[in-house]
Design a protein around this motif. Structure first.
Motif, PDB file in Angstrom:
ATOM      1  N   TYR A  68       2.393   5.293 -16.839  1.00  0.00           N
ATOM      2  CA  TYR A  68       2.498   6.774 -16.580  1.00  0.00           C
ATOM      3  C   TYR A  68       1.585   7.382 -17.686  1.00  0.00           C
ATOM      4  N   CYS A  69       1.322   8.818 -17.767  1.00  0.00           N
ATOM      5  CA  CYS A  69       0.600   9.304 -18.876  1.00  0.00           C
ATOM      6  C   CYS A  69       1.182  10.779 -19.077  1.00  0.00           C
ATOM      7  N   GLU A  70       0.547  11.249 -20.161  1.00  0.00           N
ATOM      8  CA  GLU A  70       1.184  12.728 -20.437  1.00  0.00           C
ATOM      9  C   GLU A  70      -0.288  13.519 -20.871  1.00  0.00           C
ATOM     10  N   PRO A  71      -0.392  14.493 -20.762  1.00  0.00           N
ATOM     11  CA  PRO A  71      -1.515  15.376 -21.235  1.00  0.00           C
ATOM     12  C   PRO A  71      -1.707  15.201 -22.844  1.00  0.00           C
ATOM     13  N   VAL A  72      -0.730  15.196 -23.529  1.00  0.00           N
ATOM     14  CA  VAL A  72      -0.619  15.001 -24.814  1.00  0.00           C
ATOM     15  C   VAL A  72       0.358  14.015 -25.343  1.00  0.00           C
ATOM     16  N   HIS A  73      -0.207  13.044 -26.150  1.00  0.00           N
ATOM     17  CA  HIS A  73       0.569  11.905 -26.476  1.00  0.00           C
ATOM     18  C   HIS A  73      -0.068  11.450 -27.713  1.00  0.00           C
ATOM     19  N   ARG A  97       0.643  -1.203   0.154  1.00  0.00           N
ATOM     20  CA  ARG A  97      -0.010   0.194   0.103  1.00  0.00           C
ATOM     21  C   ARG A  97       0.672   1.257   0.248  1.00  0.00           C
ATOM     22  N   GLU A  98       1.927   1.215   0.617  1.00  0.00           N
ATOM     23  CA  GLU A  98       2.716   2.416   1.192  1.00  0.00           C
ATOM     24  C   GLU A  98       3.442   2.699  -0.249  1.00  0.00           C
ATOM     25  N   LEU A  99       3.877   1.269  -1.123  1.00  0.00           N
ATOM     26  CA  LEU A  99       4.460   1.491  -2.370  1.00  0.00           C
ATOM     27  C   LEU A  99       3.791   2.179  -3.558  1.00  0.00           C
ATOM     28  N   VAL A 100       2.478   1.876  -3.331  1.00  0.00           N
ATOM     29  CA  VAL A 100       1.388   2.308  -4.363  1.00  0.00           C
ATOM     30  C   VAL A 100       1.261   3.793  -4.188  1.00  0.00           C
ATOM     31  N   LYS A 101       1.079   4.111  -2.865  1.00  0.00           N
ATOM     32  CA  LYS A 101       1.115   5.612  -2.654  1.00  0.00           C
ATOM     33  C   LYS A 101       2.162   6.351  -2.964  1.00  0.00           C
ATOM     34  N   ALA A 102       3.397   5.871  -2.978  1.00  0.00           N
ATOM     35  CA  ALA A 102       4.508   6.288  -3.130  1.00  0.00           C
ATOM     36  C   ALA A 102       4.800   6.677  -4.540  1.00  0.00           C
ATOM     37  N   LEU A 103       4.202   5.666  -5.366  1.00  0.00           N
ATOM     38  CA  LEU A 103       4.319   5.758  -7.020  1.00  0.00           C
ATOM     39  C   LEU A 103       3.335   6.736  -7.525  1.00  0.00           C
ATOM     40  N   ARG A 104       2.206   6.947  -6.716  1.00  0.00           N
ATOM     41  CA  ARG A 104       1.460   8.367  -7.188  1.00  0.00           C
ATOM     42  C   ARG A 104       1.909   9.557  -6.957  1.00  0.00           C
ATOM     43  N   ALA A 105       2.354   9.609  -5.469  1.00  0.00           N
ATOM     44  CA  ALA A 105       2.847  10.740  -5.020  1.00  0.00           C
ATOM     45  C   ALA A 105       4.079  11.463  -5.874  1.00  0.00           C
ATOM     46  N   ALA A 106       4.946  10.515  -6.456  1.00  0.00           N
ATOM     47  CA  ALA A 106       5.968  10.962  -7.291  1.00  0.00           C
ATOM     48  C   ALA A 106       5.635  11.479  -8.902  1.00  0.00           C
ATOM     49  N   ALA A 107       4.480  11.149  -8.922  1.00  0.00           N
ATOM     50  CA  ALA A 107       4.069  11.853 -10.261  1.00  0.00           C
ATOM     51  C   ALA A 107       2.557  12.293 -10.225  1.00  0.00           C
ATOM     52  N   PRO A 108       2.297  13.084  -9.475  1.00  0.00           N
ATOM     53  CA  PRO A 108       0.910  13.689  -9.327  1.00  0.00           C
ATOM     54  C   PRO A 108       0.370  14.164 -10.770  1.00  0.00           C
ATOM     55  N   GLY A 109      -0.881  13.476 -11.170  1.00  0.00           N
ATOM     56  CA  GLY A 109      -1.447  13.637 -12.288  1.00  0.00           C
ATOM     57  C   GLY A 109      -0.740  13.073 -13.485  1.00  0.00           C
ATOM     58  N   HIS A 110      -0.002  12.229 -13.294  1.00  0.00           N
ATOM     59  CA  HIS A 110       0.699  11.467 -14.608  1.00  0.00           C
ATOM     60  C   HIS A 110       0.644   9.803 -14.100  1.00  0.00           C
TER      61      HIS A 110
END
Length: 336
Positions: free
Chosen positions: A324-329, A280-293
């Protein structure tokens, strides 16, 4: 007044389709002569960057904004200050001031540099060459013989004309080129379950975001983060995966109760040694390191799914898959 001179007979005798082909060839020739961007590496394009991104492409962006008079620290984190600087630059150039660095903004930002030049744009080139091709350059902003040699080496690697001049084509290929994950820092370990031993490359943003998450996870005392396949150096088809072709997907192992996920046997979320709290902490860290991405994290632990942290997907009992994602791809599957 309009000329009344008739075209040569050889031209008059051509069919309309042939004349259009000749005209198109002439236009292409003219564009090449004017230095139109080259896209030697298959699928190369300038990668969109926006708030929440990390990595060497963000560092290059910050240096290029510095070359335009913006006072930024080149820390590789696209935060509020960088976003403000981007909006100001876009507004000054008559671009849509959305804070998103897409193809139009990159094109307006980059400048042609060559041996003898100096400044922040040269630092951007040096930093990218170090990060993506291990050039070992001093990032001092002085375009000397060493930088020129590294540029030519990269151009040869990318299939470009090796003239040592960093124009639009070289910028495009250098920004697009993938980056190798850092397994020397003590927070990641390298796994290769499908035999893709060289599939440890990703976009600069994906790799930096993954490394930042691994640092945060290691700080919790739950061990290192095992990384399976990401992508090959220039993307493309990868054994055992329908995706992982554009450098924005990564497979990761869940945490074990003994924190031995890098050395112990592979587990599933149903294994006795599975550590749900640490995962759970890992998934939270993944999301926190790339907010919105973060597009999604596939992993079939029903509790984490219920908490909205992961998404169910077949065959994802023993590993997490982050996209991961970008607003334009160019590929809609990777658009945020």
């Amino acid at each position: 007044m309009p000329s009344t001179t008739r075209p040569p007979a050889s031209t008059r005798s051509r069919t309309p389709a042939t004349r259009w082909a000749v005209l198109l060839a002439a236009v292409v020739s003219l564009l090449i002569g004017l230095g139109a961007p080259a896209h030697a590496l298959s699928g190369a394009f300038v990668p969109t960057q926006s708030k929440g991104n990390r990595g060497s492409d963000v560092v290059a962006l910050q240096y290029l904004l510095g070359a335009r008079g913006k006072n930024l620290t080149a820390d590789g984190v696209f935060g509020a200050g960088t976003e403000t600087a981007v909006r100001e630059f876009q507004s000054a150039k008559g671009l849509d001031a959305d804070g998103i660095v897409g193809p139009g903004t990159w094109q307006a930002l980059v400048v042609t540099v060559r041996e003898g030049d100096s400044g922040e744009a040269v630092k951007a080139v040096q930093y990218l060459l170090n990060a993506k091709r291990g050039a070992g350059l001093t990032v001092d902003g002085a375009f000397g013989p060493g930088t020129a040699a590294a540029v030519r080496t990269f151009q040869g690697h990318a299939g470009l004309g090796a003239d040592g001049i960093v124009g639009q084509g070289t910028w495009t290929n250098l920004l697009w080129h993938y980056e190798y994950a850092d397994y020397t820092a003590g927070t990641l370990c390298n796994q290769s379950p499908d035999g893709n031993t060289s599939a440890d490359w990703g976009t600069a943003a994906a790799v930096a975001q993954l490394e930042a998450a691994a640092r945060a996870f290691a700080a919790t005392g739950n061990g290192r983060l095992p990384v399976g396949d990401i992508a090959f150096e220039h993307g493309g088809t990868i054994n055992g995966h329908a995706s992982h072709q554009v450098g924005l997907d990564a497979d990761l192992w869940p945490a074990r109760t003994d924190s031995a996920q890098c050395t112990g046997s592979r587990i599933t979320w149903e294994s006795a040694s599975y550590d749900r709290a640490a995962t759970r902490e890992l998934v939270k860290a993944l999301r926190a390191a790339a907010p919105g991405h973060v597009k999604f994290v596939y992993f079939n632990d029903p509790q984490l799914i219920a908490e909205g942290l992961t998404v169910q997907y077949p065959n994802h009992d023993n590993h997490l898959h982050i996209r991961y994602c970008e607003p334009v791809h160019p590929n809609s599957s990777y658009q945020c």
